[in-house]
Write a protein that holds these residues in place. Structure first.
Motif, PDB file in Angstrom:
ATOM      1  N   THR A  99       0.899  -1.155   0.018  1.00 56.91           N
ATOM      2  CA  THR A  99      -0.128   0.000  -0.237  1.00 56.91           C
ATOM      3  C   THR A  99       0.935   1.334  -0.144  1.00 56.91           C
ATOM      4  OG1 THR A  99      -1.794  -1.133   0.975  1.00 56.91           O
ATOM      5  CG2 THR A  99      -1.708   1.335   1.280  1.00 56.91           C
ATOM      6  N   VAL A 100       1.873   1.281   0.848  1.00 50.88           N
ATOM      7  CA  VAL A 100       2.830   2.435   0.771  1.00 50.88           C
ATOM      8  C   VAL A 100       3.521   2.500  -0.619  1.00 50.88           C
ATOM      9  CG1 VAL A 100       4.818   3.375   1.879  1.00 50.88           C
ATOM     10  CG2 VAL A 100       3.283   2.295   3.371  1.00 50.88           C
ATOM     11  N   ALA A 101       3.809   1.299  -1.123  1.00 54.96           N
ATOM     12  CA  ALA A 101       4.692   1.562  -2.426  1.00 54.96           C
ATOM     13  C   ALA A 101       3.756   1.943  -3.552  1.00 54.96           C
ATOM     14  CB  ALA A 101       5.058   0.194  -2.975  1.00 54.96           C
ATOM     15  N   SER A 102       2.309   1.703  -3.462  1.00 52.94           N
ATOM     16  CA  SER A 102       1.198   2.109  -4.333  1.00 52.94           C
ATOM     17  C   SER A 102       1.072   3.706  -4.078  1.00 52.94           C
ATOM     18  CB  SER A 102      -0.018   1.456  -4.065  1.00 52.94           C
ATOM     19  OG  SER A 102      -1.053   1.848  -4.953  1.00 52.94           O
ATOM     20  N   GLY A 103       1.160   4.260  -2.881  1.00 52.58           N
ATOM     21  CA  GLY A 103       1.028   5.469  -2.456  1.00 52.58           C
ATOM     22  C   GLY A 103       2.108   6.401  -3.038  1.00 52.58           C
ATOM     23  N   VAL A 104       3.254   5.892  -3.082  1.00 50.43           N
ATOM     24  CA  VAL A 104       4.546   6.328  -3.580  1.00 50.43           C
ATOM     25  C   VAL A 104       4.444   6.691  -5.188  1.00 50.43           C
ATOM     26  CG1 VAL A 104       6.994   6.275  -4.021  1.00 50.43           C
ATOM     27  CG2 VAL A 104       6.073   5.891  -1.837  1.00 50.43           C
ATOM     28  N   TRP A 105       3.989   5.302  -5.642  1.00 48.58           N
ATOM     29  CA  TRP A 105       3.564   5.332  -7.273  1.00 48.58           C
ATOM     30  C   TRP A 105       2.471   6.432  -7.556  1.00 48.58           C
ATOM     31  CZ3 TRP A 105       5.281   4.779 -11.657  1.00 48.58           C
ATOM     32  CH2 TRP A 105       4.591   4.276 -12.710  1.00 48.58           C
ATOM     33  N   THR A 106       1.584   6.622  -6.653  1.00 53.18           N
ATOM     34  CA  THR A 106       0.650   7.756  -7.048  1.00 53.18           C
ATOM     35  C   THR A 106       1.149   8.939  -7.013  1.00 53.18           C
ATOM     36  OG1 THR A 106      -1.069   6.293  -5.742  1.00 53.18           O
ATOM     37  CG2 THR A 106      -1.789   8.573  -6.051  1.00 53.18           C
ATOM     38  N   VAL A 107       1.795   9.354  -6.065  1.00 50.03           N
ATOM     39  CA  VAL A 107       2.521  10.540  -5.722  1.00 50.03           C
ATOM     40  C   VAL A 107       3.442  11.086  -6.915  1.00 50.03           C
ATOM     41  CG1 VAL A 107       3.966  12.024  -4.398  1.00 50.03           C
ATOM     42  CG2 VAL A 107       2.397  10.713  -3.273  1.00 50.03           C
ATOM     43  N   CYS A 108       4.412   9.976  -7.475  1.00 46.81           N
ATOM     44  CA  CYS A 108       5.255  10.088  -8.296  1.00 46.81           C
ATOM     45  C   CYS A 108       4.595  10.459  -9.870  1.00 46.81           C
ATOM     46  CB  CYS A 108       6.270   8.977  -8.553  1.00 46.81           C
ATOM     47  SG  CYS A 108       7.373   8.997  -7.067  1.00 46.81           S
ATOM     48  N   ALA A 109       3.602   9.741 -10.079  1.00 48.38           N
ATOM     49  CA  ALA A 109       2.743   9.875 -11.437  1.00 48.38           C
ATOM     50  C   ALA A 109       2.102  11.161 -11.276  1.00 48.38           C
ATOM     51  CB  ALA A 109       1.820   8.672 -11.339  1.00 48.38           C
ATOM     52  N   ALA A 110       1.680  11.593 -10.093  1.00 46.07           N
ATOM     53  CA  ALA A 110       0.833  12.906 -10.143  1.00 46.07           C
ATOM     54  C   ALA A 110       1.907  14.213 -10.398  1.00 46.07           C
ATOM     55  CB  ALA A 110       0.211  13.215  -9.074  1.00 46.07           C
ATOM     56  N   LEU A 111       3.143  13.719  -9.809  1.00 41.26           N
ATOM     57  CA  LEU A 111       4.023  14.944 -10.058  1.00 41.26           C
ATOM     58  C   LEU A 111       4.480  15.094 -11.443  1.00 41.26           C
ATOM     59  CD1 LEU A 111       6.420  14.454  -6.656  1.00 41.26           C
ATOM     60  CD2 LEU A 111       4.904  16.497  -7.473  1.00 41.26           C
ATOM     61  N   LEU A 112       4.684  13.813 -12.163  1.00 43.38           N
ATOM     62  CA  LEU A 112       5.016  13.884 -13.653  1.00 43.38           C
ATOM     63  C   LEU A 112       3.950  14.668 -14.810  1.00 43.38           C
ATOM     64  CD1 LEU A 112       6.754  10.258 -13.585  1.00 43.38           C
ATOM     65  CD2 LEU A 112       7.734  12.348 -14.397  1.00 43.38           C
ATOM     66  N   VAL A 113       2.536  14.660 -14.073  1.00 39.94           N
ATOM     67  CA  VAL A 113       1.889  15.400 -14.943  1.00 39.94           C
ATOM     68  C   VAL A 113       2.579  16.984 -15.249  1.00 39.94           C
ATOM     69  CG1 VAL A 113      -0.547  16.298 -15.403  1.00 39.94           C
ATOM     70  CG2 VAL A 113      -0.237  13.964 -14.238  1.00 39.94           C
ATOM     71  N   PRO A 114       2.538  17.708 -14.259  1.00 40.04           N
ATOM     72  CA  PRO A 114       3.282  19.031 -14.373  1.00 40.04           C
ATOM     73  C   PRO A 114       4.535  19.103 -15.051  1.00 40.04           C
ATOM     74  CG  PRO A 114       2.853  18.669 -12.172  1.00 40.04           C
ATOM     75  CD  PRO A 114       2.325  17.525 -12.876  1.00 40.04           C
ATOM     76  N   LEU A 115       5.414  18.125 -14.570  1.00 37.55           N
ATOM     77  CA  LEU A 115       6.625  17.947 -15.010  1.00 37.55           C
ATOM     78  C   LEU A 115       6.630  17.922 -16.618  1.00 37.55           C
ATOM     79  CD1 LEU A 115       8.287  16.088 -12.183  1.00 37.55           C
ATOM     80  CD2 LEU A 115       8.907  18.452 -12.752  1.00 37.55           C
ATOM     81  N   THR A 116       5.909  16.714 -17.093  1.00 38.80           N
ATOM     82  CA  THR A 116       5.919  16.508 -18.640  1.00 38.80           C
ATOM     83  C   THR A 116       5.089  17.787 -19.318  1.00 38.80           C
ATOM     84  OG1 THR A 116       5.353  14.289 -17.916  1.00 38.80           O
ATOM     85  CG2 THR A 116       4.866  15.006 -20.337  1.00 38.80           C
ATOM     86  N   ILE A 117       4.243  18.481 -18.792  1.00 31.76           N
ATOM     87  CA  ILE A 117       3.844  19.601 -19.309  1.00 31.76           C
ATOM     88  C   ILE A 117       4.788  20.869 -19.485  1.00 31.76           C
ATOM     89  CG2 ILE A 117       1.985  21.337 -19.163  1.00 31.76           C
ATOM     90  CD1 ILE A 117       0.153  19.310 -17.975  1.00 31.76           C
ATOM     91  N   SER A 118       5.449  21.036 -18.519  1.00 33.67           N
ATOM     92  CA  SER A 118       6.450  21.896 -18.286  1.00 33.67           C
ATOM     93  C   SER A 118       7.502  21.704 -19.311  1.00 33.67           C
ATOM     94  CB  SER A 118       6.946  22.064 -17.069  1.00 33.67           C
ATOM     95  OG  SER A 118       8.114  22.887 -16.863  1.00 33.67           O
ATOM     96  N   ASP A 119       8.093  20.443 -19.389  1.00 34.07           N
ATOM     97  CA  ASP A 119       8.840  20.142 -20.432  1.00 34.07           C
ATOM     98  C   ASP A 119       8.518  20.250 -21.870  1.00 34.07           C
ATOM     99  OD1 ASP A 119      11.492  18.638 -21.036  1.00 34.07           O
ATOM    100  OD2 ASP A 119      10.207  16.778 -21.718  1.00 34.07           O
ATOM    101  N   VAL A 120       7.446  19.753 -21.952  1.00 31.93           N
ATOM    102  CA  VAL A 120       6.650  19.742 -23.660  1.00 31.93           C
ATOM    103  C   VAL A 120       6.628  21.209 -23.847  1.00 31.93           C
ATOM    104  CG1 VAL A 120       4.877  19.295 -25.088  1.00 31.93           C
ATOM    105  CG2 VAL A 120       5.717  17.592 -23.712  1.00 31.93           C
ATOM    106  N   SER A 121       6.101  22.063 -22.854  1.00 28.40           N
ATOM    107  CA  SER A 121       5.694  23.645 -23.308  1.00 28.40           C
ATOM    108  C   SER A 121       6.926  24.427 -23.376  1.00 28.40           C
ATOM    109  CB  SER A 121       4.834  24.024 -22.430  1.00 28.40           C
ATOM    110  OG  SER A 121       5.233  23.970 -21.168  1.00 28.40           O
TER     111      SER A 121
END
Length: 230
Positions: A13-35
């Motif tokens: 469950t903790v690992a899944s929570g970390v995966w959730t946070v990392c994936a959520a952070l990669l949304v703005p990071l990806t948009i920032s990289d593309v734009s």
């Protein structure tokens, strides 16, 4: 769930929570990289949701975060072992958005490339994730480590086969057989195939020795550590 099973579920469950946070952070990071715009310009949740739909990779990370959050919440609520296979399946489903938007989705033979990539990702996750779970269980002093290692060894073998076949298929979608020894990418594919075969032989030898040693002494942790390293 018994005590060991409960601890394993909490770790997952903790690992899944970390995966959730990392994936959520990669949304703005990806948009920032593309734009090409600063990250601080893409931290507004409302704007982020709408912009993510315009960028395939960001949208994939958004879906990944959403699915991983469901698995995390489910892991917190579950107390019976019968629900754990559903959580495992849910964890593997989180790989699908990325697989559908990877480099394979834009190349030739789209269906073959995408399907082989998904198989590659799932097999790799089961192999590496299962090994970490096994090692964690054993190092905590969990019971029946020898039986768990024996069963995981079978799973690992089929994961190896699936990864090898899907990887080769995915490679030949991009390159002709005649170009294997005449291009840099071809030589890279050949090197990866040789490395994979070598790893498979080493893993098979270690599997025979490591699992046998665990059966002889289920409390020994040295054989399991060597098995995990190879």
């Amino acid at each position: 769930l018994d005590a060991a099973g409960y601890r394993a579920l909490r770790l997952g469950t903790v690992a899944s929570g970390v995966w959730t946070v990392c994936a959520a952070l990669l949304v703005p990071l990806t948009i920032s990289d593309v734009s090409g715009q600063p990250l601080r310009d893409h931290l507004n949740p409302v704007q982020l949701w709408s912009v993510a739909s315009l960028v395939d990779t960001a949208s994939a990370w958004r879906w990944t975060a959403f699915l991983a959050l469901i698995v995390t919440v489910g892991g917190v609520a579950v107390l019976r072992w019968s629900w754990t296979p559903i959580l495992l399946a849910g964890a593997l489903v989180t790989l699908i958005p990325l697989g559908l938007t990877g480099h394979s989705s834009a190349g030739g033979a789209h269906d073959v490339a995408t399907n082989s990539l998904l198989i590659h990702l799932v097999a790799g996750a089961l192999w590496a994730g299962g090994l970490l779970a096994l090692l964690s269980h054993a190092l905590r002093g969990g019971e029946h480590a020898d039986l768990a290692a024996h069963r995981f060894s079978r799973v690992a073998f089929w994961c190896f086969v699936a990864m090898a076949l899907s990887g080769v298929i995915n490679a030949f979608v991009r390159i002709r057989v005649g170009d294997l020894f005449s291009t840099e990418y071809g030589w890279l594919v050949v090197a990866k195939v040789v490395a994979l075969c070598t790893l498979g032989v080493i893993g098979w030898l270690q599997r025979r020795r490591g699992v046998a040693a665990l059966r002889a002494d289920p409390q020994a942790r040295g054989p399991l550590t060597r098995l995990s390293l190879f």
